[in-house]
Design an enzyme around this catalytic site. Structure first.
Site, short mmCIF file in Angstrom:
data_model
loop_
_atom_site.label_atom_id
_atom_site.label_comp_id
_atom_site.label_asym_id
_atom_site.label_seq_id
_atom_site.Cartn_x
_atom_site.Cartn_y
_atom_site.Cartn_z
N LYS A 483 -24.05 -31.46 0.30
CA LYS A 483 -25.04 -30.70 0.13
C LYS A 483 -25.82 -30.13 1.20
O LYS A 483 -25.56 -30.70 2.33
CB LYS A 483 -26.01 -31.66 -0.67
CG LYS A 483 -26.70 -32.76 -0.03
CD LYS A 483 -27.68 -33.72 -0.76
CE LYS A 483 -28.17 -34.80 0.41
NZ LYS A 483 -29.03 -35.55 -0.24
N TYR A 707 -47.06 -16.34 23.02
CA TYR A 707 -48.50 -16.04 22.09
C TYR A 707 -49.84 -17.06 22.59
O TYR A 707 -49.54 -18.18 22.87
CB TYR A 707 -48.14 -16.17 20.75
CG TYR A 707 -47.27 -15.29 20.05
CD1 TYR A 707 -47.65 -13.99 20.16
CD2 TYR A 707 -45.96 -15.47 19.72
CE1 TYR A 707 -46.83 -12.73 19.78
CE2 TYR A 707 -44.96 -14.29 19.20
CZ TYR A 707 -45.56 -13.30 19.23
OH TYR A 707 -44.71 -12.20 18.74
#
Length: 809
Positions: A483, A707
């Site tokens: 999965k 940033y």
């Protein structure tokens, strides 16, 4: 080739049942999935993780009529016209046969051992010597008790010299390898930390490795390892190092421009300077050892200098990459010989995602009449859809290949021809020697993508599977969890390997994951953990078996099946024993069985539950209670339904800690992918996330990076920008020095905030260049701890836009 009669005279048989003593044997087989020439194969029923005796039927139906076995309970009457050789130890019998065959080879045999660098030195020596000698080398890393025996079987007098690699992990193993290899010349790479856990001390490990050389006339090594007093006194040594008495003296080593090193050596009365395209310590040590071997063989210094110019770093791993037009590319372009070609072909047939199989094959070094005959015989047995040959020396193969064939004189001609050739929905093996540069062909056929890559070692995954299998008793089935994109490792590529290794079940989270597996040739039973009502039609169309965890989903599925008039569709019932996530509570089981007794549209294939804390000693009592409640609930269901089903509750940690919870089947998850949450098993790392440096700039103290000016520099710094960001799955939580990456073996920290596609590293204190490789998670568990999560999250969050590169080696 040996007859059965000859083989009997060279293995210690306890008994034998012989139908045809004159039957010629060309191939030794131990894996029934890889048999191509059954009629002339001898099958060794090895007892390893899987008992080879269980696959005698399969081998017999593939044409094998000769077996070496250790079990006496085999019903031989079921196998008409068959030879059986009974021995105490099947692996030992294989080694005895390999040792006899090796003794027929009268040319020099070089035996290589050490902790690291064995395979690289073997490959480089082959590169350096093959212009003048016909070299046989053990394929890839065939250096184990089984691998060495198989490697020696292909040795023949067609070669001038053999280079055989020997690796050990436990005391007593090298003596067995030495009996087979019996090298004339020994090459010792180094003594390091590899396999240290198998030995009581470094001295014990060294003594064990040197066992390989006990019958050598000469041993070649680095004098810093001080082996002289540990070798047999009559043995000659040939050493390199910095000491005045060394045969080859290293006078100077210094970096010479980007990526290269100048090495000055003194040998006899000459001094020479070499330039090699490496700077890392391991590569330089391996190069020096190779130079010393060439000097031992009498090559002049100037000749060696010319040869070294051709030396290249090796990516010795057989890679599986995503190709253009929904194709898969198997890149095995670093060497080309009969043994490695057979290994690569086996891997090609292992791929089930595409029915069409294509081989692109270059000419081989030193193909004389004998080797041409062997290559022709090998190709006659192949089931290929298309073959592309590169090099006029392979034109004779057209008569041996049962598929359309194209022949190109050179790689350049092939690359030009590829523009007019369609490759689509197929698996393509690109196999060639370095001289033909078929890596350019592989690159042309591969799909282009983001330069950050996740490397996935399928051999490591296979190893981890066998580690867990070795803990299970015979008869306990294995369900593998694929999965969440196989915990970030890819879907059908991983599932295909699991199918080849005969796991019993696969598990996915959602129906569309299962659909993708079916579309790529996966035939194993697949359980879907979270079946959505809107996807019931996909379940039926693709033979996907839903986990039923509530009355709502049960009634919806029964209604759907009734409309389709489907009977006996397999389902899996989940009982909630304490996780309280999904599942029927124990008090709901009577109502559940009442419903199931009234319908014929479903059949309960298994009943399962999920352990909450199977790896925690603190919650041991709770785990015991979960197992007890599950067993009681499963008993009630079985009694009321009136038929048996599989039971499974053991997850990865429970496989290690709770043998009493194995029941009929276990579910293997994160451990398969190399994350050992328990710290008890020798697992191999399966995946490694890598990127590259885009730019390096020098910035003054006080400058800010990224940033919001979060990265403040308190000194003059060298800042590297790398090609990975939070859109790739590298969490913003790793910003501002929390995250660590590795450049050229050195750890460096992040600077400033993590951007969407990039982030910055402080490389002030290390050697780093633009385009250098960067390992994003040098230690996955440490990285997870740094941001307060678990390794699962880091793996599954790696974006699908990150290119997955698969290799087997």
């Amino acid at each position: 080739m040996y007859t059965i009669s000859a083989i009997l005279s060279h293995v210690h048989a306890e008994a034998s049942t012989i139908f045809d003593a004159t039957l010629p044997i060309y191939e030794l087989e131990y894996d029934s999935r890889k048999i191509r020439n059954g009629a002339h194969s001898l099958f060794f029923a090895l007892k390893n993780v899987r008992d080879g005796h269980e696959f005698i039927d399969d081998a017999y139906h593939k044409g094998v009529r000769s077996f070496v076995v250790s079990r006496v309970d085999i019903d031989k009457s079921r196998y008409a016209q068959t030879n059986f050789i009974e021995v105490k130890d099947v692996l030992l019998a294989l080694q005895e046969l390999a040792a006899f065959h090796r003794r027929q080879f009268k040319k020099p045999v070089i035996g290589i051992t050490g902790s690291n660098g064995k395979t690289v030195v073997k490959e480089w020596l082959t590169q350096l010597l093959q212009d003048d000698k016909r070299i046989y080398q053990s394929p890839k890393s065939y250096n184990s008790q089984l691998g060495v025996a198989l490697a020696l079987w292909n040795l023949s007098d067609d070669y001038d010299c053999a280079i055989i690699e020997a690796g050990i992990s436990l005391p007593g193993e090298m003596a067995l390898l030495e009996r087979m290899i019996r090298p004339d010349i020994g090459v010792f790479t180094n003594i390091g930390l590899a396999h240290a856990s198998g030995f009581s001390s470094k001295a014990v490990k060294l003594r064990e490795k040197l066992e390989l050389f006990k019958h050598c006339t000469d041993v070649i090594f680095n004098s810093s390892y001080a082996l002289d007093d540990k070798l047999v006194p009559t043995m000659r040594t040939f050493r390199y190092g910095a000491r005045a008495e060394d045969d080859v003296r290293v006078l100077r080593m210094e970096e010479n421009g980007r990526g290269s090193t100048q090495i000055q050596l003194a040998f006899q009365n000459e001094i020479a300077t070499f330039s090699v395209p490496f700077q890392d310590k391991a590569s330089l040590e391996n190069v020096l050892l190779c130079i010393t071997v060439l000097l031992y063989f009498g090559y002049p210094l100037d000749t060696i200098s010319l040869k070294l110019r051709k030396l290249k770093s090796l990516d010795m791993r057989l890679q599986l990459k995503k190709g253009k037009n929904n194709s898969s590319i198997i890149d095995d372009t670093y060497s080309n010989d009969l043994a490695s070609l057979q290994i690569a072909l086996d891997f090609l047939y292992q791929q089930q995602q595409h029915k069409k199989k294509t081989l692109i094959l270059s000419d081989m070094e030193g193909l004389d009449e004998k080797l041409r005959n062997k290559l022709g015989t090998l190709m006659e047995r192949q089931l290929l859809d298309r073959v592309i040959l590169v090099g006029s020396g392979l034109s004779f193969l057209k008569a041996h290949i049962h598929a359309p064939v194209q022949l190109f004189e050179s790689t350049e001609d092939l690359l030009a021809g590829l523009k007019d050739t369609t490759f689509e929905n197929e698996s393509i093996l690109v196999k060639g020697s370095r001289a033909f540069h078929l890596e350019d062909v592989s690159q042309f056929l591969s799909a282009k993508s983001h330069e950050t890559v996740l490397e996935i070692n399928l051999k490591a995954l296979e190893h981890n599977l066998q580690v867990y299998r070795s803990l299970l008793p015979v008869g306990v089935k294995m369900m593998a969890m694929v999965k969440a994109f196989s915990y970030g490792s890819g879907s059908y590529e991983v599932a295909n390997l699991l199918q080849f290794n005969k796991v019993d079940y696969l598990t996915v989270a959602f129906a569309d994951e299962g659909v993708e597996l079916r579309q790529h040739g996966i035939e194993l039973p697949i359980m879907v953990l979270s079946p959505d009502e809107q996807a019931f039609d996909l379940l039926i169309a693709n033979r996907l078996e839903p986990e039923i965890y509530s009355f709502r989903i049960l009634h919806a599925f029964l209604e759907f099946l009734a409309d389709k008039r489907i009977k006996g569709f397999p389902i899996h019932i989940k009982i909630d024993t304490g996780m309280h996530r999904l599942g029927f509570l124990p008090e709901e089981l009577d109502e559940l069985t009442t419903i199931l007794q009234q319908v014929r549209s479903v059949h309960v294939k298994s009943v399962l539950s999920h352990l909450v804390a199977s790896g925690s000693e603190e919650h041991r009592a709770f785990t015991e209670d979960q197992i007890r409640r599950f067993a009681a609930g499963a008993d009630r269901l079985e009694t009321q339904l009136g038929y048996k089903f599989l039971r499974h509750i053991a997850n990865t940690s429970a496989i290690v800690h709770w043998p009493g919870a194995y029941m009929d089947m276990v579910r293997l998850g994160i451990g398969l992918y190399g994350v050992d949450m328990d710290g008890r098993l020798a697992l191999d790392a399966v995946s490694q996330l890598k990127t590259t440096i885009t730019q390096i700039k020098r910035l003054p103290a006080g400058a800010t990076v990224g940033y919001d000016r979060k990265g403040v520099l308190f000194r003059e710094s060298r800042i590297a920008t790398v090609k990975i960001g939070y859109a790739d799955g590298y969490s913003r939580r790793f910003g501002n020095g929390v995250g660590e990456m590795q450049v050229n073996g050195q750890l460096v920290k992040t600077v400033g905030s993590i951007c969407m596609d990039m982030c910055m590293l402080d490389v002030t204190d290390i050697i780093a260049h633009e385009e250098d490789e960067v390992v994003v998670f040098p230690d996955l568990r440490k990285a997870a701890n740094a941001i307060g999560t678990i390794p699962y999250e880091l793996l599954v969050n790696i974006s699908s836009r990150v290119k997955r590169v698969y290799f087997y080696g």
